[in-house]
Design an enzyme around this catalytic site. Sequence first.
Site, short mmCIF file in Angstrom:
data_model
loop_
_atom_site.label_atom_id
_atom_site.label_comp_id
_atom_site.label_asym_id
_atom_site.label_seq_id
_atom_site.Cartn_x
_atom_site.Cartn_y
_atom_site.Cartn_z
NE ARG A 66 -2.19 -1.52 3.55
CZ ARG A 66 -2.71 -1.52 4.78
NH1 ARG A 66 -3.92 -1.04 4.99
NH2 ARG A 66 -2.01 -1.99 5.81
NE ARG A 103 -7.59 -3.19 -1.32
CZ ARG A 103 -7.53 -3.63 -0.07
NH1 ARG A 103 -6.38 -3.92 0.48
NH2 ARG A 103 -8.63 -3.79 0.64
#
Length: 367
Positions: free
Chosen positions: A33, A42
């Site tokens: 992330r 994502r």
Amino acid sequence: MPFAPLKNDTFLRACWRQATDHTPVWLMRQAGRYLPEYVATRAKAGSFMGLATNVDYATEVTLQPLDRYPLDAAILFSDILTVPDAMGLGLSFEAGEGPRFARPVRDEAAISALAVPDMDKLRYVFDAVTSIRKALAGRVPLIGFSGSPWTLACYMVEGAGSSDYRLVKTLMYSRPNLMHRLLEVNADAVATYLNAQIAAGAQAVMVFDSWGGVLADGAFQAFSLAYTARVLAQLRREGADGHPVPRIVFTKGGGLWLQDMRALDCEVLGVDWTVNLARARSLVGEGKGGKALQGNIDPNVLFAPPAQIETEVAKVLQSFGKPHKDMQTNGPTHIFNLGHGISQFTPPEHVAALVAAVHGQSRALRA
């Protein structure tokens, strides 16, 4: 050979305690992330499991950090909880909450019903391994992984992450035989799972004992270490291309038990940032049967300015000590990594500074 020849074998050489021209570096959760390109992929996938179960997306995000940084290994993009999910526990990821199981196992009936899952349910993982290995085209080796039997058991009993491990420890202390039954199934499932990753193209495999360090002395040896050993004893020694496959074990909070872990049938021991590398080297890294060491800078160092990151890298390299340089013999080797997974808030340019510092400083140490 079904795959392209390897162009950068520095990581694998270090796993086998062979001399290298620099200290190899890769990062736990390096595909994740903190990278804006990961966040974009994502979003396309719609969810974490949508990402992990789609071979093309899993391949894409595994390669993203390698397109940014000259890392010495890739690690499969997946999750440690795929195995209990395949056992029927119903894994989901809620935004801001982490993983959760719809059907945790907390009683005799639920645990007695557990079995090694049909690996066809995890075909998406093995297909991703093969896809990633082909996409790498020999650039760097590919690491496969699983959670340890104990770490999986923590999630399976608690039903999610935990701050006190009350439910799993209650089961362990009140019904130890039942806990052993759960761990036996987990160990055999993890071994089967890792063997399928090796058959699909993984060139090294890692067991993440993320929660081994929450156990008491004695309990760690009985409920974590013994079942990690059971996994290792069942693993294939050769990969899909006929080359030997090194095995890595990382126990977060496990520094107290390094001497116990020296007896594990693996090539590499990972250590977290609480461990002094010089001491670890003296305990487990030297002599016949010694292990390569992997780690162990504090992930929060990556929030410091690049100049300070370089200073902290130097401390880690100096703590490990004089590099092994004799190409004709085996000796103590070090694989640079974080002491745990990279934070999602890490500035990507700070990772670039870390990798450059490891490569540059470690080459200078060998000059």
